[in-house]
Design a protein around this motif. Structure first.
Motif, PDB file in Angstrom:
ATOM      1  N   PRO A  22       0.806  -1.234   0.000  1.00 53.64           N
ATOM      2  CA  PRO A  22       0.000   0.000   0.000  1.00 53.64           C
ATOM      3  C   PRO A  22       0.837   1.280   0.000  1.00 53.64           C
ATOM      4  O   PRO A  22       0.526   2.232  -0.729  1.00 53.64           O
ATOM      5  CB  PRO A  22      -0.815  -0.125   1.295  1.00 53.64           C
ATOM      6  N   ASP A  23       1.914   1.306   0.798  1.00 54.12           N
ATOM      7  CA  ASP A  23       2.746   2.504   0.837  1.00 54.12           C
ATOM      8  C   ASP A  23       3.537   2.672  -0.452  1.00 54.12           C
ATOM      9  O   ASP A  23       3.721   3.798  -0.944  1.00 54.12           O
ATOM     10  CB  ASP A  23       3.708   2.443   2.034  1.00 54.12           C
ATOM     11  N   TYR A  78      -9.261   1.526   0.560  1.00 50.65           N
ATOM     12  CA  TYR A  78      -8.523   0.412   1.159  1.00 50.65           C
ATOM     13  C   TYR A  78      -8.024   0.805   2.550  1.00 50.65           C
ATOM     14  O   TYR A  78      -8.133   0.032   3.504  1.00 50.65           O
ATOM     15  CB  TYR A  78      -7.344   0.033   0.262  1.00 50.65           C
ATOM     16  N   GLY A  79      -7.495   2.007   2.673  1.00 52.31           N
ATOM     17  CA  GLY A  79      -7.016   2.475   3.968  1.00 52.31           C
ATOM     18  C   GLY A  79      -8.133   2.575   4.996  1.00 52.31           C
ATOM     19  O   GLY A  79      -7.933   2.244   6.172  1.00 52.31           O
ATOM     20  N   GLY A 213     -14.703   3.725  -6.266  1.00 52.43           N
ATOM     21  CA  GLY A 213     -13.360   3.360  -5.822  1.00 52.43           C
ATOM     22  C   GLY A 213     -13.280   3.121  -4.333  1.00 52.43           C
ATOM     23  O   GLY A 213     -12.592   2.195  -3.870  1.00 52.43           O
ATOM     24  N   ILE A 214     -13.981   3.939  -3.548  1.00 49.69           N
ATOM     25  CA  ILE A 214     -13.979   3.754  -2.098  1.00 49.69           C
ATOM     26  C   ILE A 214     -14.634   2.434  -1.726  1.00 49.69           C
ATOM     27  O   ILE A 214     -14.112   1.662  -0.901  1.00 49.69           O
ATOM     28  CB  ILE A 214     -14.690   4.923  -1.395  1.00 49.69           C
ATOM     29  N   ALA A 220     -11.762  -4.825  -0.906  1.00 47.92           N
ATOM     30  CA  ALA A 220     -10.427  -5.428  -1.036  1.00 47.92           C
ATOM     31  C   ALA A 220      -9.689  -5.436   0.298  1.00 47.92           C
ATOM     32  O   ALA A 220      -8.942  -6.381   0.600  1.00 47.92           O
ATOM     33  CB  ALA A 220      -9.617  -4.662  -2.083  1.00 47.92           C
ATOM     34  N   ALA A 221      -9.904  -4.399   1.106  1.00 48.93           N
ATOM     35  CA  ALA A 221      -9.216  -4.308   2.399  1.00 48.93           C
ATOM     36  C   ALA A 221      -9.628  -5.432   3.331  1.00 48.93           C
ATOM     37  O   ALA A 221      -8.823  -5.916   4.135  1.00 48.93           O
ATOM     38  CB  ALA A 221      -9.495  -2.947   3.038  1.00 48.93           C
ATOM     39  N   ARG A 222     -10.885  -5.847   3.269  1.00 48.19           N
ATOM     40  CA  ARG A 222     -11.352  -6.944   4.137  1.00 48.19           C
ATOM     41  C   ARG A 222     -10.575  -8.227   3.883  1.00 48.19           C
ATOM     42  O   ARG A 222     -10.424  -9.060   4.771  1.00 48.19           O
ATOM     43  CB  ARG A 222     -12.844  -7.191   3.907  1.00 48.19           C
TER      44      ARG A 222
END
Length: 381
Positions: A22-23, A78-79, A213-214, A220-222
């Protein structure tokens, strides 16, 4: 025991070491943002070597326009998903997580307002803030709700972006390209007043553009898809190859039209294809960062470490780009808007991004977090 929303996947406690992908993605994303924004500050895109300007414009339309924003928005969603999952894993309940998200949304709205009024009117931060205030409950929605939200909002969002693309192309073809110099005032007070007048109309209309997108970013983050890319290599490879291929194929027609290589009676279909492919390209690039993270593993070189440091301070250096652009191009500063074309502006964008890497790495070595990240975290407590 805290109550975890039934539609969410409870994650393990956050790791001590931040995930690489992610970074890394955020660090690369800032280059795309610089390439998308820098040429909008010049009055005459064709000033200077015509061949270089043509290549510059071609690359901008192909790899930056309406693609950088998608990557930015996906990573933001994602964040949010990872932030909420981390708080639930630490024992937080929904009311406390909701308060945290809404405080963060409010302060993002404030930061974006200050950015858009004091610096440049091409802000996305306030849009994130307002979207978060509205969409905070989405972090606990069922997967089906997230996917349907993505699909339903994608249609009007695509139509709006395609319309702005058609309008911009028509203006450029008529000899009146849309650019920021037409909005630049000779003094800061006049500029501030204009920005204050423009801001209320811009932010609400932009919210719809970031919803797809949010929502897909939270989904995807889950699954920790880019936090733990080694567990999702097959998926990441498929998304990278298919989405980036779609991005190139779908964005090429509008790119050729903008470059004057191809003409057509109506630009609506190419603009729609360009927009849809931009969404695919932004997510495809984020997936590619996951594959790169798997390839790098624990053997991070100096460049990777510096790029990660930049990604960890992406909000601060997103605003830093605007500070530099104001200093270089506005009439009450160095007033270089009439002094260069698109190729030179792109060179400045790359230079600003490169300087950002150096500064972010210096901050990492000195043990300093990004000032905006510090402020947002403290204000959101």
């Amino acid at each position: 025991m805290p109550t975890v929303p039934s539609g969410s996947v409870q994650a393990p406690p956050p790791a001590q070491v931040r995930a690489l992908a992610p970074d890394l993605a955020r660090g690369v994303m800032l280059l795309l943002i610089a390439l998308a924004h820098a040429p909008t500050f010049v009055s005459h895109a064709d000033l200077g070597p015509s061949a270089l300007n043509s290549v510059s414009q071609f690359l901008k339309v192909l790899v930056a326009d309406n693609l950088a924003r998608t990557m930015f928005v996906f990573l933001f969603g994602y964040g949010l998903g990872r932030l909420a999952a981390g708080r639930f894993a630490q024992g937080g309940d929904w009311p406390s997580v909701r308060k945290l998200l809404r405080r963060r949304g409010f302060w993002l709205l404030v930061i974006g307002f200050l950015h858009a009024t004091l610096l440049v009117p091409i802000d996305i931060v306030a849009t994130y803030g307002l979207a978060l205030l509205i969409m905070a409950p989405m972090v606990r929605a069922r997967d089906s709700v997230l996917l349907w939200t993505t699909a339903i909002s994608f249609v009007p969002a695509t139509a709006i972006v395609a319309w702005t693309t058609v309008r911009a192309h028509a203006a450029a073809a008529a000899g009146h390209p849309e650019s920021l110099p037409s909005l630049m005032k000779d003094d800061f007070a006049g500029q501030l007043l204009l920005h204050l007048m423009l801001w209320p109309a811009k932010v609400p209309g932009m919210v719809l553009l970031v919803v797809p997108g949010i929502a897909i970013g939270i989904w995807a983050a889950r699954r920790r898809i880019i936090d733990e890319p080694e567990l999702h290599v097959v998926l990441l490879r498929r998304v990278t190859v298919s989405f980036l291929a779609l991005a190139v194929a779908g964005r090429l027609p509008m790119t050729l039209i903008s470059a004057g290589v191809w003409t057509t009676g109506s630009t609506w279909l190419p603009a729609i294809a360009h927009t849809i492919a931009g969404y695919a390209g932004g997510i495809g690039l984020a997936a590619a960062m996951g594959l790169i993270a798997v390839k790098i593993g624990g053997d991070r070189g100096r460049l990777t470490t510096a790029l990660v440091a930049l990604g960890q301070r992406s909000l601060s250096f997103y605003l830093f780009q605007s500070v530099v652009f104001v200093a270089l191009f506005y009439p009450f500063a160095l007033d270089l808007a009439d002094a260069m074309g698109s190729a030179a502006a792109h060179a400045i964008g790359v230079a600003v991004w490169s300087l950002s890497i150096v500064l972010a790495d210096w901050m990492r070595r000195a043990g300093h977090r990004g000032p905006c990240e510090i402020a947002l975290r403290r204000l959101s407590r």
